[in-house]
Design a protein around this motif. Structure first.
Motif, mmCIF file in Angstrom:
data_model
loop_
_atom_site.group_PDB
_atom_site.id
_atom_site.type_symbol
_atom_site.label_atom_id
_atom_site.label_comp_id
_atom_site.label_asym_id
_atom_site.label_seq_id
_atom_site.Cartn_x
_atom_site.Cartn_y
_atom_site.Cartn_z
ATOM 1 N N ILE A 210 0.866 -1.182 0.000
ATOM 2 C CA ILE A 210 0.000 0.000 0.000
ATOM 3 C C ILE A 210 0.899 1.227 0.000
ATOM 4 O O ILE A 210 1.844 1.320 0.791
ATOM 5 C CB ILE A 210 -0.912 0.026 1.241
ATOM 6 N N ARG A 211 0.630 2.161 -0.896
ATOM 7 C CA ARG A 211 1.456 3.357 -0.999
ATOM 8 C C ARG A 211 0.642 4.579 -0.622
ATOM 9 O O ARG A 211 -0.416 4.834 -1.217
ATOM 10 C CB ARG A 211 1.997 3.487 -2.414
ATOM 11 N N VAL A 212 1.139 5.317 0.371
ATOM 12 C CA VAL A 212 0.463 6.535 0.838
ATOM 13 C C VAL A 212 1.324 7.723 0.423
ATOM 14 O O VAL A 212 2.488 7.829 0.835
ATOM 15 C CB VAL A 212 0.279 6.521 2.366
ATOM 16 N N ILE A 213 0.760 8.630 -0.402
ATOM 17 C CA ILE A 213 1.483 9.816 -0.864
ATOM 18 C C ILE A 213 0.891 11.030 -0.153
ATOM 19 O O ILE A 213 -0.303 11.309 -0.288
ATOM 20 C CB ILE A 213 1.369 10.010 -2.390
ATOM 21 N N VAL A 214 1.730 11.719 0.627
ATOM 22 C CA VAL A 214 1.272 12.895 1.384
ATOM 23 C C VAL A 214 1.991 14.130 0.854
ATOM 24 O O VAL A 214 2.863 14.040 -0.009
ATOM 25 C CB VAL A 214 1.533 12.716 2.896
ATOM 26 N N THR B 170 6.704 16.377 4.589
ATOM 27 C CA THR B 170 7.524 15.346 5.224
ATOM 28 C C THR B 170 7.005 15.010 6.615
ATOM 29 O O THR B 170 6.976 13.842 7.016
ATOM 30 C CB THR B 170 8.993 15.823 5.318
ATOM 31 N N SER B 171 6.588 16.038 7.359
ATOM 32 C CA SER B 171 6.065 15.790 8.715
ATOM 33 C C SER B 171 4.836 14.888 8.673
ATOM 34 O O SER B 171 4.593 14.098 9.604
ATOM 35 C CB SER B 171 5.730 17.119 9.400
ATOM 36 N N SER B 172 4.060 14.979 7.583
ATOM 37 C CA SER B 172 2.863 14.148 7.455
ATOM 38 C C SER B 172 3.213 12.670 7.291
ATOM 39 O O SER B 172 2.402 11.799 7.601
ATOM 40 C CB SER B 172 2.016 14.617 6.268
ATOM 41 N N CYS B 173 4.426 12.392 6.776
ATOM 42 C CA CYS B 173 4.856 10.997 6.623
ATOM 43 C C CYS B 173 4.877 10.304 7.978
ATOM 44 O O CYS B 173 4.372 9.179 8.136
ATOM 45 C CB CYS B 173 6.246 10.934 5.992
ATOM 46 N N TYR B 174 5.447 10.972 8.973
ATOM 47 C CA TYR B 174 5.573 10.362 10.300
ATOM 48 C C TYR B 174 4.225 10.319 11.021
ATOM 49 O O TYR B 174 3.947 9.394 11.783
ATOM 50 C CB TYR B 174 6.616 11.124 11.122
ATOM 51 N N ALA B 175 3.378 11.330 10.741
ATOM 52 C CA ALA B 175 2.030 11.311 11.328
ATOM 53 C C ALA B 175 1.242 10.128 10.773
ATOM 54 O O ALA B 175 0.554 9.405 11.516
ATOM 55 C CB ALA B 175 1.315 12.624 11.025
ATOM 56 N N ALA B 176 1.368 9.902 9.448
ATOM 57 C CA ALA B 176 0.677 8.780 8.814
ATOM 58 C C ALA B 176 1.222 7.451 9.331
ATOM 59 O O ALA B 176 0.456 6.502 9.558
ATOM 60 C CB ALA B 176 0.834 8.859 7.294
ATOM 61 N N LEU B 177 2.524 7.368 9.552
ATOM 62 C CA LEU B 177 3.124 6.137 10.079
ATOM 63 C C LEU B 177 2.556 5.801 11.454
ATOM 64 O O LEU B 177 2.216 4.639 11.739
ATOM 65 C CB LEU B 177 4.648 6.305 10.164
ATOM 66 N N GLY B 178 2.454 6.815 12.307
ATOM 67 C CA GLY B 178 1.898 6.596 13.640
ATOM 68 C C GLY B 178 0.478 6.056 13.581
ATOM 69 O O GLY B 178 0.115 5.146 14.346
ATOM 70 N N LEU B 179 -0.324 6.590 12.647
ATOM 71 C CA LEU B 179 -1.700 6.114 12.502
ATOM 72 C C LEU B 179 -1.738 4.668 12.012
ATOM 73 O O LEU B 179 -2.534 3.860 12.493
ATOM 74 C CB LEU B 179 -2.460 7.010 11.523
ATOM 75 N N GLN C 83 13.847 8.066 -0.972
ATOM 76 C CA GLN C 83 13.356 8.392 0.368
ATOM 77 C C GLN C 83 11.934 7.867 0.535
ATOM 78 O O GLN C 83 11.090 8.048 -0.348
ATOM 79 C CB GLN C 83 13.371 9.905 0.607
ATOM 80 N N SER C 84 11.683 7.230 1.661
ATOM 81 C CA SER C 84 10.349 6.704 1.944
ATOM 82 C C SER C 84 10.378 6.065 3.328
ATOM 83 O O SER C 84 11.449 5.731 3.842
ATOM 84 C CB SER C 84 9.947 5.661 0.891
ATOM 85 N N LEU C 85 9.207 5.924 3.944
ATOM 86 C CA LEU C 85 9.074 5.114 5.156
ATOM 87 C C LEU C 85 8.483 3.772 4.758
ATOM 88 O O LEU C 85 7.501 3.715 4.010
ATOM 89 C CB LEU C 85 8.146 5.798 6.169
ATOM 90 N N HIS C 86 9.093 2.679 5.216
ATOM 91 C CA HIS C 86 8.598 1.340 4.928
ATOM 92 C C HIS C 86 8.245 0.655 6.243
ATOM 93 O O HIS C 86 9.055 0.646 7.174
ATOM 94 C CB HIS C 86 9.661 0.488 4.220
ATOM 95 N N THR C 87 7.088 0.089 6.310
ATOM 96 C CA THR C 87 6.718 -0.713 7.468
ATOM 97 C C THR C 87 5.829 -1.865 7.006
ATOM 98 O O THR C 87 5.134 -1.745 5.990
ATOM 99 C CB THR C 87 5.992 0.132 8.536
ATOM 100 N N THR C 88 5.893 -2.957 7.718
ATOM 101 C CA THR C 88 5.021 -4.100 7.418
ATOM 102 C C THR C 88 4.143 -4.354 8.635
ATOM 103 O O THR C 88 4.644 -4.465 9.763
ATOM 104 C CB THR C 88 5.844 -5.365 7.091
ATOM 105 N N VAL C 89 2.840 -4.414 8.386
ATOM 106 C CA VAL C 89 1.877 -4.605 9.482
ATOM 107 C C VAL C 89 1.019 -5.834 9.195
ATOM 108 O O VAL C 89 0.954 -6.321 8.056
ATOM 109 C CB VAL C 89 0.971 -3.366 9.640
ATOM 110 N N LEU C 90 0.370 -6.329 10.239
ATOM 111 C CA LEU C 90 -0.609 -7.402 10.066
ATOM 112 C C LEU C 90 -1.938 -6.745 9.716
ATOM 113 O O LEU C 90 -2.544 -6.051 10.536
ATOM 114 C CB LEU C 90 -0.720 -8.230 11.348
#
Length: 728
Positions: free
Chosen positions: A276-280, A283-292, A317-324
């Motif tokens: 899933i790719r989230v485009i904001v 830059t500050s919104s990237c970390y806010a979206a990650l927290g959510l 540049q990007s934030l990558h995370t894997t969730v259940l």
């Protein structure tokens, strides 16, 4: 001329030229006019030529140029795309292109043109030389490789028309060279398609099997994507996070194939098939979206990567995370800004990057490209290409210097690779390494995030031959081999020079060697004996290529001596009174002389002395810091009564041997010491954490040559990493 017929485009309302110009709408009208002129030039040059598919050849350069327009490339690159084959396949020359379109475009075309009219021993050598030519051109202007990537991508798209053997060769070459290059340049849009198309020809059964299985899961995947997008959109809106877009995409076929191969899994065992790719917008919104995201779904440990704080070398540049996800299946989420997304898709090929760097003749260079070319200097073409593949196109780790600079190395690299990447002399003088403030063996495998400190000593005796088996980069291996090669040359040079000087003095004991061995005389000897230079002359004497007697006689003739009349029996020179330690103090007799314990000088090394208060003259090596700190009025000239030692006196020297601890290591080192006829007065061995051994020896040697021979023999012991002389 092709002006009314379309070949295989499906929409016959556009002619080929018009279709191309429509794709260049982001450029100025002046640029488009130049591109139209280049199209006419290429069409005329390729007139009457056809591809294997039966299509007119002009379609290929047009399709290559269209790929370049999708990367928003500039006018010069697009014209080079249109003309990239005219030199190779038609009678047009580079000079003509330069006159017609300018030197910059001629350089770009030359960079992607294969070498012709040169004879090679094999097709592999031919291909390697072409790759080297391309890499060197890329170092001057990286648009060369972007043209080449577009050329290769279109060739892959039409590879079905080639024989099977050529299909596999091109596909393999693409996976080894071009896809990693696209990755390095950050052009993921091209990289993914290249990998998938190559797999189609290299392993067709697995390729079509994965495609079929992915089609079966498409409906289920689309439902999951919509569910995730719905939840994320709602939560992000509640927190006032400005979102440009949220989308889902399936993993690429080749990435699934690689995971199945590397993890030995079946398709139904691969769960994270969705990203899933989230485009904001900020830059500050990237970390806010990650927290959510982490609040809504449980993150999987060890699967978070922050490429915003630490971008990849290709500027990704990007934030990558894997969730259940909602149904308990792993889902990868990528979060980035609009600008970051453009860089991720197009890398350095993006038009806005070229605007930032400047237009015209500005050289668009990247650090890693120049470093890659610089590190492969001095190799033949095939070694060059293999080195590039090994050092730059494999999986990477990122480690830190003590000053927190990031150094990129291939996976499997060790501290020695790090040392040689920093500087050749750092590698050659390395005696140990610390990773994360702990001493580690030199074959320790570096991991991303490690902080590496290389311990060096100016008294190190250089690399050990064991290092060649330890290092993981071709660059480090090449530097180590070069060191040994140069050492052999230097040893032969000194040996030959010593033999010649000895022969001259045996014939004429009273001559001044400096006058006999003047550069003028040596130059005449070089010409007479057909040698390349002084190095080759002395080395040739050492290997008996040249007769030392003949060279000595000729030098004496040049100096005006009648060689035939020379008395061959050497008269004994008057004996000097010798001190007990073999040191002569100039201008002073009957004085107490002692060797310093801080640097332990031995015959064959440059020495100096100073008068002490009540203890006579103390002798140090000239490079000893304690000598340089003495007042000038206390310094005296000293020299060895036997410059290379007479083989009777012994001098104590402390050396440290470092390596991997194992059964028998100490015994093997001591056996080597015994075999070199060096008496051993003291031994102190200890083992550091993780099995790194240090052996301190106090040995008695006769002269510098004896010491060097001992060190070389010890360095040849298996698992010995370094040998250094201990200076107190």
């Amino acid at each position: 001329m092709i002006d009314k017929t379309i070949f295989g485009y499906g929409d016959d309302t556009y002619m080929l030229k018009e279709r191309l110009l429509e794709k260049t709408s982001y450029l100025t009208s002046e640029d488009q006019a130049e591109i139209a002129r280049a199209y006419d030039y290429a069409e005329k040059a390729h007139e009457g030529q056809f591809r294997r598919s039966g299509e007119p050849y002009i379609i290929h350069p047009v399709e290559v140029t269209i790929i370049l327009t999708e990367l928003s490339m500039d006018r010069e690159t697009l014209i080079a795309g249109l003309l990239h084959d005219v030199v190779e396949d038609t009678g047009v020359t580079l000079e003509e292109i330069g006159q017609e379109f300018g030197d910059t475009i001629a350089h770009l075309v030359d960079g992607v043109t294969k070498l012709k009219n040169l004879k090679f021993r094999s097709s592999a050598e031919n291909q390697a030389e072409n790759f080297r030519k391309m890499f060197l051109a890329m170092a001057k202007d990286d648009r060369v490789i972007i043209c080449k990537l577009a050329d290769r991508l279109h060739n892959l798209r039409t590879l079905q028309h080639m024989p099977e053997e050529k299909q596999k060769k091109k596909a393999k070459e693409t996976l080894e060279i071009f896809a990693p290059l696209a990755h390095r340049l950050g052009i993921s849009k091209i990289k993914w398609e290249m990998e998938d198309l190559s797999l189609r020809y290299l392993d067709s059964p697995q390729y079509y099997r994965i495609v079929s299985l992915m089609k079966k899961k498409r409906a289920e995947r689309e439902r999951l994507v919509q569910e995730i997008i719905g939840v994320l959109s709602e939560k992000l809106a509640e927190q006032n996070v400005e979102v440009e877009s949220i989308s889902g995409r399936p993993k690429h076929i080749y990435s699934i194939y690689r995971k199945m191969k590397s993890q030995h899994k079946q398709f139904n065992e691969i769960f994270d098939l969705l990203a899933i790719r989230v485009i904001v917008r900020e830059t500050s919104s990237c970390y806010a979206a990650l927290g959510l995201v982490h609040t809504i779904w449980k993150p999987m440990p060890g699967r978070f990567k922050d490429y915003i704080a630490m971008p990849k070398p290709n500027d990704y540049q990007s934030l990558h995370t894997t969730v259940l996800g909602p149904r308990g299946e792993p889902v990868e989420v990528q979060i980035r800004t609009v600008k970051m997304h453009r860089t991720a898709e197009y890398g350095i090929a993006a038009h806005w990057i070229y605007k930032e760097l400047g237009n015209g003749n500005t050289q668009r260079k990247k650090y890693w490209i120049n470093k890659m070319v610089e590190e492969q200097e001095g190799r033949d073409a095939q070694e060059f290409v293999e080195g590039v593949k090994m050092d730059w196109f494999t999986d990477t780790v990122f480690v830190f210097t003590p000053k927190t600079d990031v150094i990129e190395l291939p996976n499997g690299a060790c501290p020695l690779d790090f040392a040689y990447r920093i500087h050749t002399e750092i590698g050659n003088k390395c005696i140990g390494a610390m990773v994360n403030d702990k001493i580690v063996p030199l074959d320790y495998k570096l991991k991303t995030g490690d902080k590496v400190h290389i311990i060096t000593s100016k008294h190190s005796y250089g690399p050990s031959k064991d290092w060649i088996k330890i290092v993981g980069t071709s660059h480090a291996r090449h530097k180590i081999r070069s060191w040994f090669k140069n050492q052999v040359k230097e040893d032969n040079f000194l040996k030959g020079k010593e033999m010649l000087e000895k022969q001259i003095l045996q014939t004429r004991p009273s001559v001044n060697l400096t006058d006999i061995l003047s550069s003028k005389n040596l130059q005449q000897v070089i010409q007479k004996f057909k040698s390349q230079d002084v190095n080759e002359l002395y080395s040739g004497i050492a290997f008996s290529v040249y007769s030392v007697q003949s060279v000595a006689d000729y030098l004496l003739e040049l100096a005006g001596f009648e060689v035939d009349m020379v008395e061959k029996i050497v008269k004994n020179p008057p004996k000097k009174s010798k001190s007990k330690i073999g040191i002569h103090v100039k201008g002073i007799d009957n004085v107490l002389v002692r060797l310093s314990r801080c640097c332990n000088p031995v015959p064959g090394e440059s020495i100096g002395g100073f008068i002490t208060r009540g203890r006579g003259v103390t002798v140090h090596r000239l490079d000893c810091p304690n000598l340089s700190a003495v007042e000038p009025e206390r310094l005296v000239d000293v020299d060895w009564e036997e410059p290379d030692g007479d083989g009777k006196k012994s001098y104590q020297v402390d050396i440290e041997v470092a390596g991997l601890d194992r059964n028998g290591l100490l015994n093997e080192v001591l056996r080597v010491v015994e075999n070199t006829r060096a008496a051993c007065y003291a031994v102190n061995a200890k083992v550091q954490p993780k099995g790194f051994a240090h052996i301190n020896l106090t040995v008695a040697i006769h002269n510098r040559n004896h010491l060097d021979s001992l060190v070389d023999r010890v360095k040849g012991v298996r698992d010995v990493h370094s040998v250094r002389r201990i200076i107190q």
